[in-house]
Design a protein around this motif. Structure first.
Motif, PDB file in Angstrom:
ATOM      1  N   UNK A  10       0.803  -1.221   0.000  1.00  0.00           N
ATOM      2  CA  UNK A  10       0.000   0.000   0.000  1.00  0.00           C
ATOM      3  C   UNK A  10       0.840   1.277   0.000  1.00  0.00           C
ATOM      4  N   UNK A  11       2.104   1.192   0.345  1.00  0.00           N
ATOM      5  CA  UNK A  11       2.936   2.405   0.449  1.00  0.00           C
ATOM      6  C   UNK A  11       4.296   2.172  -0.191  1.00  0.00           C
ATOM      7  N   UNK A  12       4.307   1.732  -1.411  1.00  0.00           N
ATOM      8  CA  UNK A  12       5.562   1.359  -2.046  1.00  0.00           C
ATOM      9  C   UNK A  12       6.516   2.544  -2.148  1.00  0.00           C
ATOM     10  N   UNK A  13       7.660   2.387  -1.501  1.00  0.00           N
ATOM     11  CA  UNK A  13       8.732   3.360  -1.635  1.00  0.00           C
ATOM     12  C   UNK A  13       8.543   4.654  -0.875  1.00  0.00           C
ATOM     13  N   UNK A  14       7.473   4.829  -0.112  1.00  0.00           N
ATOM     14  CA  UNK A  14       7.237   6.099   0.569  1.00  0.00           C
ATOM     15  C   UNK A  14       7.861   6.082   1.960  1.00  0.00           C
ATOM     16  N   UNK A  15       8.602   7.122   2.268  1.00  0.00           N
ATOM     17  CA  UNK A  15       9.218   7.238   3.582  1.00  0.00           C
ATOM     18  C   UNK A  15       8.185   7.659   4.625  1.00  0.00           C
ATOM     19  N   UNK A  16       8.412   7.244   5.862  1.00  0.00           N
ATOM     20  CA  UNK A  16       7.528   7.646   6.953  1.00  0.00           C
ATOM     21  C   UNK A  16       7.882   9.063   7.399  1.00  0.00           C
ATOM     22  N   UNK A  17       6.922   9.965   7.475  1.00  0.00           N
ATOM     23  CA  UNK A  17       7.198  11.289   8.049  1.00  0.00           C
ATOM     24  C   UNK A  17       7.585  11.125   9.522  1.00  0.00           C
ATOM     25  N   UNK A  18       8.529  11.914   9.980  1.00  0.00           N
ATOM     26  CA  UNK A  18       8.958  11.858  11.378  1.00  0.00           C
ATOM     27  C   UNK A  18       8.355  13.045  12.132  1.00  0.00           C
ATOM     28  N   UNK A  19       7.731  12.763  13.267  1.00  0.00           N
ATOM     29  CA  UNK A  19       7.059  13.780  14.073  1.00  0.00           C
ATOM     30  C   UNK A  19       7.753  13.917  15.427  1.00  0.00           C
ATOM     31  N   UNK A  75      10.624  13.884  21.914  1.00  0.00           N
ATOM     32  CA  UNK A  75      11.026  12.624  21.301  1.00  0.00           C
ATOM     33  C   UNK A  75      10.580  12.640  19.844  1.00  0.00           C
ATOM     34  N   UNK A  76      11.087  11.683  19.074  1.00  0.00           N
ATOM     35  CA  UNK A  76      10.741  11.576  17.665  1.00  0.00           C
ATOM     36  C   UNK A  76       9.973  10.283  17.453  1.00  0.00           C
ATOM     37  N   UNK A  77       8.957  10.342  16.602  1.00  0.00           N
ATOM     38  CA  UNK A  77       8.180   9.141  16.354  1.00  0.00           C
ATOM     39  C   UNK A  77       7.662   9.127  14.919  1.00  0.00           C
ATOM     40  N   UNK A  78       7.277   7.955  14.470  1.00  0.00           N
ATOM     41  CA  UNK A  78       6.586   7.812  13.202  1.00  0.00           C
ATOM     42  C   UNK A  78       5.381   6.922  13.439  1.00  0.00           C
ATOM     43  N   UNK A  79       4.494   6.887  12.480  1.00  0.00           N
ATOM     44  CA  UNK A  79       3.273   6.097  12.606  1.00  0.00           C
ATOM     45  C   UNK A  79       3.368   4.892  11.684  1.00  0.00           C
ATOM     46  N   UNK A  80       3.202   3.706  12.252  1.00  0.00           N
ATOM     47  CA  UNK A  80       3.335   2.465  11.482  1.00  0.00           C
ATOM     48  C   UNK A  80       2.249   2.351  10.424  1.00  0.00           C
TER      49      UNK A  80
END
Length: 305
Positions: A187-196, A201-206
């Motif tokens: 569903x998300x081929x090649x797209x990087x996760x935005x970092x928040x 602290x730093x996090x991303x959403x799975x």
């Protein structure tokens, strides 16, 4: 002059905001700023070129060779990849990691004789840089400068040209010795996760199909450490929407919640609440004088600071 202005307005008007472009900017802006502070190339120009040349990191050249700036093999002794461009099967530079592509782009401009005049321009003169790159022959497209300017203005990249510092955490985890690859899922081929950022602290959403291992490869952090930071087993199956922190969580929530207790909502657990506020689960129990076997109920008021 009027013709040039009309071309620029036309190129900008045709552009629409794109989430993949914004994700790319969030992912690489700190590296672009770091390069600017080292080489005095506007961060806006670096990001706009990276976006345009790599299709926001999704082009074949970017995916196979980590080449985000379309730099060919001239004078290159490193790894190579071949790609159809102006001619078929042209030789392009290939890198172990995207960071190397950014660094080589800076050196390519700084050391290239035909680009020397650009370094007489101000660091915030992104228009001068855009037209100067086109005149120097960086790209063959007649509207190359207008496209760069359009991207810079649509995404307000010019704001980064005034930066005096960058997020060292992000660049520290862009180590070429730890190759960072974009996660690939159906569903998300090649797209990087935005970092928040949350609670210092730093996090991303799975996303669907993510794992600690795949996320670890993307961000350059041991997947075992990621699991520990998030108080989970490294083999846990991640669900879409899970918050994944990139550093060890804190003992309490942000100060803004000092007088704002959390009201337990349906479906919440002590763990999901701790993740929401970026704090460790055991300290959530301690702050509320609760034992680990306590079963929270909808409507419970929990202190998080």
């Amino acid at each position: 002059m009027i013709g040039v202005l009309l071309c620029q307005l036309s190129a900008t008007a045709q552009m629409k905001w794109n989430q993949a472009y914004q994700d790319y900017i969030d992912q690489y802006k700190d590296i672009a700023i770091r390069e600017m502070l080292s080489y005095h190339i506007p961060a806006s120009i670096t990001l706009a070129q990276g976006l345009l040349e790599s299709g926001a990191g999704r082009s074949e050249l970017a995916r196979k060779g980590n080449n985000h700036f379309g730099i060919k093999c001239h004078g290159w002794t490193g790894r190579k990849t071949y790609h159809d461009d102006d001619e078929s099967g042209e030789c392009f530079r290939a890198y172990t990691h995207v960071l190397e592509s950014y660094e080589d782009h800076s050196k390519f401009l700084k050391e290239g004789k035909r680009y020397q005049h650009l370094f007489n321009l101000g660091q915030t003169d992104y228009k001068g840089w855009a037209y100067g790159l086109k005149r120097a022959g960086y790209a063959t497209s007649p509207t190359y400068a207008q496209k760069l300017i359009g991207i810079i203005e649509l995404y307000r990249l010019y704001e980064f040209d005034y930066a005096t510092s960058y997020n060292k955490f992000i660049t520290q985890h862009s180590d070429p010795k730890k190759p960072r690859k974009a996660t690939t899922t159906k569903t998300n081929e090649g797209l990087l996760h935005p970092i928040h950022i949350n609670n210092k602290n730093y996090y991303l959403v799975a996303r669907q199909g993510d794992s600690f291992r795949s996320i670890g490869k993307e961000v350059g952090i041991s997947w075992r450490k990621l699991a520990r930071y998030n108080e989970r087993d490294k083999h846990d199956v991640l669900s879409e929407g899970d918050i994944i922190y990139l550093k060890k969580k804190r003992k309490k929530a942000d100060k803004m919640y000092k007088r704002r207790p959390h009201t337990v909502q349906p479906g919440e657990s002590m763990y999901t609440i701790a993740q929401k506020y970026g704090m460790r689960v055991k300290y959530l129990y301690k702050k509320n004088d609760l034992t680990p076997d306590y079963q929270i109920k909808v409507g419970d008021q929990l202190r998080v600071y």
